[in-house]
Write an enzyme that holds these catalytic residues in place. Sequence first.
Site, PDB file in Angstrom:
ATOM      1  N   SER A   1      40.242  34.280  43.026  1.00 16.74           N
ATOM      2  CA  SER A   1      41.352  35.141  43.428  1.00 16.74           C
ATOM      3  C   SER A   1      41.467  36.296  42.435  1.00 16.74           C
ATOM      4  CB  SER A   1      42.645  34.317  43.498  1.00 16.74           C
ATOM      5  OG  SER A   1      43.667  35.045  44.141  1.00 16.74           O
ATOM      6  N   ASN A   2      42.618  36.920  42.359  1.00 19.10           N
ATOM      7  CA  ASN A   2      42.807  38.021  41.398  1.00 19.10           C
ATOM      8  C   ASN A   2      44.250  38.033  40.918  1.00 19.10           C
ATOM      9  OD1 ASN A   2      44.415  39.812  43.207  1.00 19.10           O
ATOM     10  ND2 ASN A   2      42.536  39.675  44.424  1.00 19.10           N
ATOM     11  N   ARG A   3      44.566  38.980  40.035  1.00 16.79           N
ATOM     12  CA  ARG A   3      45.859  38.980  39.346  1.00 16.79           C
ATOM     13  C   ARG A   3      47.007  39.612  40.130  1.00 16.79           C
ATOM     14  NH1 ARG A   3      44.973  42.277  34.540  1.00 16.79           N
ATOM     15  NH2 ARG A   3      47.233  42.159  34.462  1.00 16.79           N
ATOM     16  N   SER A   4      46.784  39.978  41.379  1.00 15.60           N
ATOM     17  CA  SER A   4      47.853  40.623  42.144  1.00 15.60           C
ATOM     18  C   SER A   4      49.091  39.726  42.222  1.00 15.60           C
ATOM     19  CB  SER A   4      47.359  40.921  43.562  1.00 15.60           C
ATOM     20  OG  SER A   4      48.445  41.319  44.372  1.00 15.60           O
TER      21      SER A   4
ATOM     22  N   ALA B   1      45.673  42.779  47.657  1.00 15.14           N
ATOM     23  CA  ALA B   1      44.452  42.809  46.840  1.00 15.14           C
ATOM     24  C   ALA B   1      43.524  41.726  47.392  1.00 15.14           C
ATOM     25  CB  ALA B   1      44.791  42.540  45.383  1.00 15.14           C
TER      26      ALA B   1
END
Length: 214
Positions: free
Chosen positions: A21-24, A89
């Site tokens: 995943s990502n930091r959004s 994101a």
Amino acid sequence: MRFLITAGPTREAIDPVRYISNRSSGKMGYALAEAALEAGHAVVLISGPVCVAAPAGAEIERVTTAEEMADAVQRRMDTGCDVFVMCAAVADFRPRAVSARKIRKSDGLASIELEPTRDILATVRPPKNRRVIIVGFAAESDELEMNAQKKLREKRCDVICANDITRMDTGFDADENELNLYFRDGKKARLPRDTKLNLARELIKIFMMIAENH
Ligand code: C5P
């Protein structure tokens, strides 16, 4: 006006307990939903997994993966929207194969083979007889303007809202942001540092101006 807004990250499974995943944080998309509601618009919010409270009055559809988000966006687009804001994101890659059982540490995992996810903004199309304002976001670490202009053209957006993610105090996972806007007609604008909600309020006014000129 009917707004369709996506927010937050997507999660792409590796096995039943692990994911990419990502930091959004989802804060910008949720702020846009709140600002649109405040201005009297109807809002459908398609959200990846986030910890932000949903604004009262938004119809919220929760999704996990990029594929689920793409399907939800297309379905909602087909049932009608006037402004589509792709603020999520989306994970760019997902594991090619998802393990049905938890991968054991003792078995080791030398590498994970990845494949690209569907680009939602570039592939989802509004119904032929409708004019939909299409808004993209761009989180850039370098060559901000060049990359944002390229996305504006390639993803056929009316406007791209770009932010510099190398700054720790704005953008990803922060309460404040700073945006550079690039419009289809070549115009540019800068929204200086402010809270995400105040920036969202400005953006909603700008999207309305685009709608009026069509
Ligand atoms: O190419 P890049 O990911 O930087 O483009 C950013 C824009 O494209 C954002 O609006 C994002 O929501 C959208 N996007 C998408 N589907 C993807 C990747 C990004 O809609 N798979």
